[in-house]
Each structure stands twice: as C-alpha cells, then as structure tokens.
Design a protein around this motif. Structure first.
Motif, PDB file in Angstrom:
ATOM      1  N   PRO A   1      70.384 180.500  89.577  1.00  0.00           N
ATOM      2  CA  PRO A   1      70.881 181.231  88.408  1.00  0.00           C
ATOM      3  C   PRO A   1      71.911 182.293  88.784  1.00  0.00           C
ATOM      4  CG  PRO A   1      68.751 182.089  89.053  1.00  0.00           C
ATOM      5  CD  PRO A   1      69.025 180.888  89.932  1.00  0.00           C
TER       6      PRO A   1
ATOM      7  N   PHE B   1      72.575 186.109  88.479  1.00  0.00           N
ATOM      8  CA  PHE B   1      71.822 187.330  88.202  1.00  0.00           C
ATOM      9  C   PHE B   1      72.726 188.236  87.373  1.00  0.00           C
ATOM     10  CE2 PHE B   1      68.197 188.093  91.452  1.00  0.00           C
ATOM     11  CZ  PHE B   1      67.714 186.807  91.274  1.00  0.00           C
TER      12      PHE B   1
ATOM     13  N   ASP C   1      69.457 184.874  85.090  1.00  0.00           N
ATOM     14  CA  ASP C   1      68.294 185.729  85.308  1.00  0.00           C
ATOM     15  C   ASP C   1      68.768 187.128  84.919  1.00  0.00           C
ATOM     16  OD1 ASP C   1      66.234 187.345  86.299  1.00  0.00           O
ATOM     17  OD2 ASP C   1      65.837 185.984  87.957  1.00  0.00           O
TER      18      ASP C   1
ATOM     19  N   ARG D   1      68.306 191.107  83.880  1.00  0.00           N
ATOM     20  CA  ARG D   1      67.408 192.224  84.172  1.00  0.00           C
ATOM     21  C   ARG D   1      68.087 193.572  83.905  1.00  0.00           C
ATOM     22  NH1 ARG D   1      65.026 190.369  90.091  1.00  0.00           N
ATOM     23  NH2 ARG D   1      64.812 188.145  89.613  1.00  0.00           N
TER      24      ARG D   1
END
Length: 146
Positions: A4, A6, A48, A50
């Motif tokens: 993925p 990030f 991903d 975050r």
C-alpha cells in the motif's frame, strides 16, 4: 499484491473540517481518507491511512513503511518546520515521497516557509486544499511504477 501507499498525517489534522475552516475548509480527515482510497483504487493501488499528534509515532510509521509500503504521502503539519527526526526517518525509508499541505505554506507566516520534509521529498503539493491528496496519490502512483 502490491504494497500500500502510506498516507501519514501529522498533528491537529484530526481536527480537519472543524479547525479554522476559513483556512482548511470543511472537509474532514475521514473525507480525505475516502478521497485517497478512491484515487488509489483508480491507480490499482491501496492506501494505509493514518494520523497522529505524536512525532515519535510518525517516525515509527515511517520506519514501518520502509518494509510495508511502496511509497509515502506525508502531511507533516506542525512538524514541517521542526522535525529533523521525521526527515531522517524519511531518508532511511528510501521510498518515493510526496509532501502535502492543504494550505500554501509559502503564503503564510514566514516561519512556515521552511520544510525539513521538502528537502527529501520527490514532490511537494501545497495550497490545492484537500484535492492535493488526490494529486499526491496520482503522482506517487507514477513514481512507484517508474
């Protein structure tokens, strides 16, 4: 399966859509995540996504990305102008990197004009609002395929 991308977000971005909407707009970070996921899907990639208000957590995630990601999109937010630790982690990650800022940091206060992340980024997108994240996904997809 491809690793993925990030997409990492720094301090106070959890308040996107609520904090200073005149500067940052009303789009939430959850909306940005959906935007990134849709853009990545169009490129045949995954994300991903975050956010952390803690510098050390961001450094840990960047180090994790070295083995687990194909590239990094980073909005370092308040750590843009201060974090040598994040810059060093990005250098160690040895991954394609796009730096994103919702506002144009060069039109803001003088202290915001300097970015440690820009020194190691393949590209910087600033001032395009949350659309900058979509542009970052598209550009990073080109970099990881090169």
């Amino acid at each position: 399966m491809t690793k993925p991308l990030f997409v990492l977000n720094g301090p106070n971005l959890n308040l996107l859509g609520q904090r200073e909407p005149d500067k940052y707009g009303t789009t939430t970070l959850a909306d940005v995540q959906l935007l990134c996921e849709e853009a990545a899907t169009e490129q045949g990639l995954t994300v991903d996504f975050r956010q952390s208000n803690h510098e050390g957590t961001l450094v840990d995630w960047i180090q994790e990305a070295r083995a687990e990601a194909c590239g990094i999109i980073l909005n370092p937010a308040g750590y843009t102008t201060t974090s040598v630790a994040i810059m060093d982690a990005l250098l160690a990650a040895e991954l394609p990197l796009v730096e994103v800022h919702v506002t144009n940091i060069h039109q803001r206060e003088e202290f915001r004009h300097h970015s440690y992340v820009s020194k190691v980024a393949n590209a910087v997108i600033a001032g395009a609002g949350v659309h900058g994240y979509q542009l970052a996904v598209q550009h990073l997809a080109r970099l990881v395929r090169a």
